[in-house]
Motif scaffolding. Structure first.
Motif, PDB file in Angstrom:
ATOM      1  N   VAL A 186       0.827  -1.200   0.000  1.00 35.93           N
ATOM      2  CA  VAL A 186       0.000   0.000   0.000  1.00 35.93           C
ATOM      3  C   VAL A 186       0.865   1.256   0.000  1.00 35.93           C
ATOM      4  O   VAL A 186       1.703   1.423   0.883  1.00 35.93           O
ATOM      5  CB  VAL A 186      -0.928  -0.002   1.239  1.00 35.93           C
ATOM      6  N   ARG A 217      -2.044   6.226   0.920  1.00 35.84           N
ATOM      7  CA  ARG A 217      -3.182   5.375   1.259  1.00 35.84           C
ATOM      8  C   ARG A 217      -3.041   4.829   2.678  1.00 35.84           C
ATOM      9  O   ARG A 217      -4.018   4.732   3.404  1.00 35.84           O
ATOM     10  CB  ARG A 217      -3.294   4.218   0.252  1.00 35.84           C
ATOM     11  N   ARG A 243     -10.804  -4.311   6.705  1.00 36.04           N
ATOM     12  CA  ARG A 243      -9.584  -4.408   5.886  1.00 36.04           C
ATOM     13  C   ARG A 243      -9.226  -5.842   5.534  1.00 36.04           C
ATOM     14  O   ARG A 243      -8.348  -6.069   4.712  1.00 36.04           O
ATOM     15  CB  ARG A 243      -8.424  -3.733   6.619  1.00 36.04           C
ATOM     16  N   LEU A 272      -9.338  -0.892  -1.500  1.00 36.88           N
ATOM     17  CA  LEU A 272      -8.286  -0.553  -0.545  1.00 36.88           C
ATOM     18  C   LEU A 272      -8.734  -0.949   0.856  1.00 36.88           C
ATOM     19  O   LEU A 272      -7.986  -1.533   1.649  1.00 36.88           O
ATOM     20  CB  LEU A 272      -8.037   0.962  -0.616  1.00 36.88           C
ATOM     21  N   VAL A 319      -7.181  10.012  -2.265  1.00 37.83           N
ATOM     22  CA  VAL A 319      -7.566   8.609  -2.504  1.00 37.83           C
ATOM     23  C   VAL A 319      -8.967   8.554  -3.126  1.00 37.83           C
ATOM     24  O   VAL A 319      -9.875   9.243  -2.676  1.00 37.83           O
ATOM     25  CB  VAL A 319      -7.521   7.806  -1.182  1.00 37.83           C
ATOM     26  N   GLY A 366      -7.297  -1.800  -6.839  1.00 38.50           N
ATOM     27  CA  GLY A 366      -7.153  -1.837  -5.387  1.00 38.50           C
ATOM     28  C   GLY A 366      -6.952  -0.475  -4.761  1.00 38.50           C
ATOM     29  O   GLY A 366      -6.657  -0.372  -3.571  1.00 38.50           O
ATOM     30  N   GLY A 367      -7.136   0.589  -5.527  1.00 35.72           N
ATOM     31  CA  GLY A 367      -6.840   1.919  -5.012  1.00 35.72           C
ATOM     32  C   GLY A 367      -8.046   2.677  -4.499  1.00 35.72           C
ATOM     33  O   GLY A 367      -7.905   3.797  -4.003  1.00 35.72           O
TER      34      GLY A 367
END
Lengths: 476, 476
Positions: A3, A7, A25, A46, A69, A90-91
């Motif tokens: 990461v 982020r 998460r 994310l 983000v 994944g962002g």
């Protein structure tokens, strides 16, 4: 996952503000936030933020904005165009509205209610019913879809004919803008002409301009009686002509007026064999219609009069009028079972197009010819909501086609379908929106001027392009 | 008049493009373009352009943009907030839409018609009626107001309760943007979810973002029967409660539900003495209601049932049900005559505010107290459309007040009225818009965020600030 530092910094700040319940998460915990009803699945988010209040949504968005983000706001996962799924890279931070689920206020005298955006549509309808009112939006997904998603996609459904789309059912909004500021426009006024009506921009913009956190909804009187009829008709032209007669004869008390081809009735009977053929003979086309009233009107006499007139004009060949709730449910069962029958046939092309009502007969004929000319062994299943001009013109691939070839084949047929649609001034998305799935077809038809204006609006609200970007319009 | 060179160059170019009928420059010829229905009158226009087609409107706007000359688009001069009058400095070109007056197309099967923006509302209604359809917008000014103005101001009127404001009646638009480009969105689709719905921005933005030149309008079945009733009630609370009962008992076939105080009935009888008192006794409040249907329903039984229930609940004291068209017209005559009676009293404060329906009783009481406390000898005339929460809370100044003092006195009372309005979440403009007249009161209540967004939209569409600028928002 590696990461990047901006982020990581966001996740630390969010963990502190939102607490354990508010930030997911772990991949297992996040699994249900990466798929929607269509089964589309992109990457991993994310993380998944689950703010519980408008202030927490605002704080979450503010932090994303501060750290640069991207955000993917999410409702009840009933979308069909991959508009509410996090990006593959994944962002994106998923921001789920599911914990904003309070009915804030019901005012039956004003025929309004104020709700959190995360309220499930079904629970909103129940709350309204407890006050002898009706929130008339009715969708197949109403047990799971959320009001915020209904607003973001300008949802329609079965009763559009009578009560309009979500746009007609919203009086006020509360929105968190892409920089985290809260725009409070929770007005409960039925009539208001103060300047530009900004809330209209959020209706149908699929979360690309901000996150709706609350809304004032318009209610109707709760219907106390309804009647359902299934009619057999000789042609689509007869269906459309009967619609005009029905609107007049039924004084706009029509709740639904569904076009169903014989093939769909057969699919329904295949899926639910004990349904049996509903009328003595088979008819090329059927209409499933419902009327409803909140007062003591004689709906039977009204429908019988319509049927008589329909037969006199040669529009209606035969019909069944449900005389009990159980009979009405059995008639509606045909519509549900035909969808099940369609699903059982495996991968097929689903569309949610619309055309002017007067163009339905010609469109069904021309689109059918165009598709069959290209693929003589495919099967067309075209049904829809006549009053909205909204058709589900679906195509089953040839039964002997290899699985691997189906997707490309159906895509090519869709292009032929859309070409006929363009010709009659139709829309390639009457209901589900653009999202990612329909973006290419949408952009191919967007004029440079319209694109410039749409991009200008997006840039005005979200100059950094962090809010559900890449949906409707491509990312900048 | 000393015309600067850039304006002279524009006038020369326009004279060449539009011809003699298309450009008026003599003061006598321009006189009728500088006053509106309220009698407001500002300066003289630079000239009056009268383009006859969308292409000529576009060319006119393009030339203004090129020469940096401001524009004042104009419809039927029935505005009440000085929104469509040219500025006092003589620098604005009036662009009148009056020659764009064609009904382009009627599609009764689709329940739509496509019209030029300069069509008079009454002629649009007539054209629809010829096809057994109804264009349901109904206004006092319908004999002169134009569809383009109705769209620009999101007009409402008498039937909003049932059919909504103009926003609900428009499916597609054709707009000339402030730089002269034409945005063609003349879609006749009842359901369409392709991206941001840009047309919503033009509805109600009072011509500040562009000039509407054409529209696709939504039609309803033409009513074949209607019934009118006048009811006497003990209180405003009873009126509001009866409204809830009426929506239910009449299954939303209500076309109008007007609140009228006894004082207005007296004003009506003063203005038209042979009307006579409509019910045996005087009642503090009256409801004038109309139901209508396009099919063969028993409206008499429906209304009688409502009246019975209203009496059972102690809401209705007495009532008269019109049994003929002549009797119905006589009941509606009270509403027209009361406006005439009000006009005869000379200068007075007119408002077109709205509040949540449930707040009407408390608002009428509190606003009345606030006004009477400040001016015990003034007289309040509060009537309105209950279903929209839209009240005309008007004030006649004390009878002995000097003419010169009236305007300031009434303005001070308006401020008191608006303070109570703010308290119940009301709007200071439910119908007529902001224009210039209400700009100060509007801006005083606009949040910085909302102002930023509204100014951003204006700047996006009209970066040079040439299109009807200074209305709604101040000039930049």
């Amino acid at each position: 996952m590696n990461v990047p530092s901006h982020r990581r910094a966001l996740l630390e700040a969010l963990a502190e503000r939102l607490g354990e319940r508010g930030l997911l998460r772990e991949p297992e915990a996040m699994a249900r936030y990466v798929a929607d009803w269509a089964g589309d699945r992109l990457g991993e988010p994310l993380a998944v933020a689950r703010p519980a209040t408008t202030a927490e949504v605002a704080e979450t968005v503010r932090l994303c904005h501060e750290h640069g983000v991207a955000m993917s706001p999410q409702g009840g996962h009933s979308g069909l165009v991959a508009g509410a799924l996090p990006a593959a890279d994944g962002g994106e931070l998923v921001i789920s509205l599911e914990r904003l689920d309070r009915v804030r206020d019901i005012d039956p005298v004003n025929f309004t209610m104020t709700v959190d955006a995360g309220c499930i549509l079904e629970s909103v309808k129940q709350a309204a019913a407890e006050h002898d009112c009706d929130f008339p939006l009715s969708l197949g997904a109403q047990g799971s879809c959320q009001i915020g998603g209904n607003i973001a996609t300008n949802a329609g459904g079965l009763n559009v004919l009578r009560h309009g789309m979500m746009r007609q059912l919203v009086l006020g909004l509360e929105v968190v803008l892409p920089d985290g500021r809260v725009w409070d426009d929770l007005s409960a006024l039925h009539k208001d002409n103060r300047g530009i009506d900004l809330k209209q921009l959020f209706l149908g913009s699929e979360g690309t301009l901000g996150i709706v956190t609350g809304a004032v909804l318009k209610l109707a009187p709760r219907p106390t009686q309804s009647r359902t009829a299934l009619l057999g008709l000789p042609s689509v032209t007869a269906v459309v002509d009967l619609y005009g007669l029905a609107r007049r004869d039924c004084s706009d008390l029509l709740n639904a007026f569904e076009l169903i081809p014989r093939r769909c009735m057969e699919l329904a009977m295949e899926a639910t064999p004990d349904l049996g053929d509903p009328l003595d003979d088979a008819h090329p086309w059927y209409v499933l219609m419902e009327v409803a009233a909140s007062g003591p009107l004689d709906l039977d006499a009204m429908l019988e009069h319509l049927l008589e007139r329909g037969m006199e004009h040669g529009l209606v060949e035969d019909g069944a009028l449900a005389t009990s709730e159980a009979q009405a449910q059995r008639l509606w069962q045909f519509r549900e079972s035909m969808l099940e029958g369609q699903r059982r046939r495996g991968e097929h092309l689903r569309t949610d197009i619309s055309v002017p009502i007067s163009a339905i007969p010609a469109f069904v004929e021309r689109a059918g010819e165009a598709v069959m000319a290209a693929s003589p062994d495919c099967e067309i299943i075209a049904y829809g909501h006549v009053g909205d001009g909204n058709l589900h013109f679906n195509i089953l691939p040839p039964p002997d086609m290899a699985e691997a070839d189906k997707r490309d084949h159906l895509h090519a047929l869709e292009e032929r379908l859309f070409a006929v649609l363009d010709d009659v001034g139709g829309s390639l998305s009457a209901e589900h929106g653009i999202g990612r799935t329909k973006q290419a077809a949408y952009l191919a038809r967007l004029s440079p001027l319209e694109r410039e204006l749409a991009e200008g609006i997006k840039a005005l609200f979200d100059p950094e392009g962090l809010m559900n970007s890449g949906r409707i319009l491509p990312p900048r």
